[in-house]
Design an enzyme around this catalytic site. Sequence first.
Site, PDB file in Angstrom:
ATOM      1  N   HIS A 132      49.948 -52.761  62.384  1.00 54.11           N
ATOM      2  CA  HIS A 132      50.272 -52.764  60.950  1.00 54.11           C
ATOM      3  C   HIS A 132      49.041 -53.111  60.128  1.00 54.11           C
ATOM      4  O   HIS A 132      48.744 -52.449  59.121  1.00 54.11           O
ATOM      5  CB  HIS A 132      51.389 -53.772  60.691  1.00 54.11           C
ATOM      6  N   GLU A 133      48.312 -54.147  60.536  1.00 51.46           N
ATOM      7  CA  GLU A 133      47.130 -54.569  59.785  1.00 51.46           C
ATOM      8  C   GLU A 133      46.053 -53.488  59.792  1.00 51.46           C
ATOM      9  O   GLU A 133      45.407 -53.230  58.776  1.00 51.46           O
ATOM     10  CB  GLU A 133      46.580 -55.872  60.371  1.00 51.46           C
ATOM     11  N   HIS A 136      46.676 -50.827  57.204  1.00 51.35           N
ATOM     12  CA  HIS A 136      46.198 -51.074  55.844  1.00 51.35           C
ATOM     13  C   HIS A 136      44.742 -50.633  55.674  1.00 51.35           C
ATOM     14  O   HIS A 136      44.354 -50.164  54.606  1.00 51.35           O
ATOM     15  CB  HIS A 136      46.335 -52.555  55.490  1.00 51.35           C
ATOM     16  N   GLU A 191      53.113 -51.174  52.092  1.00 51.76           N
ATOM     17  CA  GLU A 191      53.673 -51.892  53.235  1.00 51.76           C
ATOM     18  C   GLU A 191      54.467 -50.951  54.131  1.00 51.76           C
ATOM     19  O   GLU A 191      54.372 -51.002  55.358  1.00 51.76           O
ATOM     20  CB  GLU A 191      54.572 -53.036  52.751  1.00 51.76           C
TER      21      GLU A 191
END
Length: 284
Positions: A132-133, A136, A191
């Site tokens: 997920h990070e 970004h 997100e």
Amino acid sequence: MRKTIIALSCLLTFVGFNTTNAQINLGERALGAVQKGLASFTFTDSDAAALSKQAVDKMDKENTVAGPKDPYTIRLNRIFGKHANENGLALNYKVYLIKEVNAFATADGSVRVFSGLMDIMDDNELLAVIGHEIGHVANHDSRDAMKAAYQKEALIDAAASQSDKVAAVTDSQLGKIANALIDSKHSRSQESDADTYSYDFMKRNGYNVNAVESAFNILAKMSEGQESSFITKMMSSHPDPKDRAENAKKRAEADGLYKAYVKQVPKSTTKKTTTKKKTPKKKK
């Protein structure tokens, strides 16, 4: 001594959670900054990477980093060692020995995981969080956040504001940028896109995609605990973790990959207990 905890693209964006006692101290005290919109100003991925590296280098010096033989480092390398590159970005991993539940990835490819997160999540769940990070970064969310912070905190004089290039920042300006970034929040759509990236990362690399749902369920349970009021406040601009867990489940079901997730016991950071064998007494 106070530890510097800056999450440039941190787990705060994954769940909107961090402890309230996190301290920011990356340079001289920030003086007030003036927002300067620059129509001609360009901020590239390289610019974001360069500034991110400066900030991460500073954080590495001001936090306790697990050494190469530390169990946390050994575990992280075992889990992510083969992912030296992702989406064309060279990655480097380190563990901060901090009890907070957190992790972040920055535009220069730095991935920092807090030991507190490693204590509550198994290997697959950690893969989902870091995926997920990295999402970004891959989606340029980290670059855009850095650009906004740079414009607000670094371009504070008339001469610099007329430039269309990124100027070198002072230690004080870097501190202001870091302080601004800690307050930045990704949008709900960003997100959701990072959630999708995480799922795709797991699927693409043959990992258990059901760990994405499990990771969000862990965070959802945390929101029901002692930190519930704080998390509710922070989650006001983020999708609910229960909804995000459900979305991951539906995606796995659609792919024919869903099954109840069985949590693994982390290996290298789990204390081992040994039982000594009793020596039979000799008969007289």
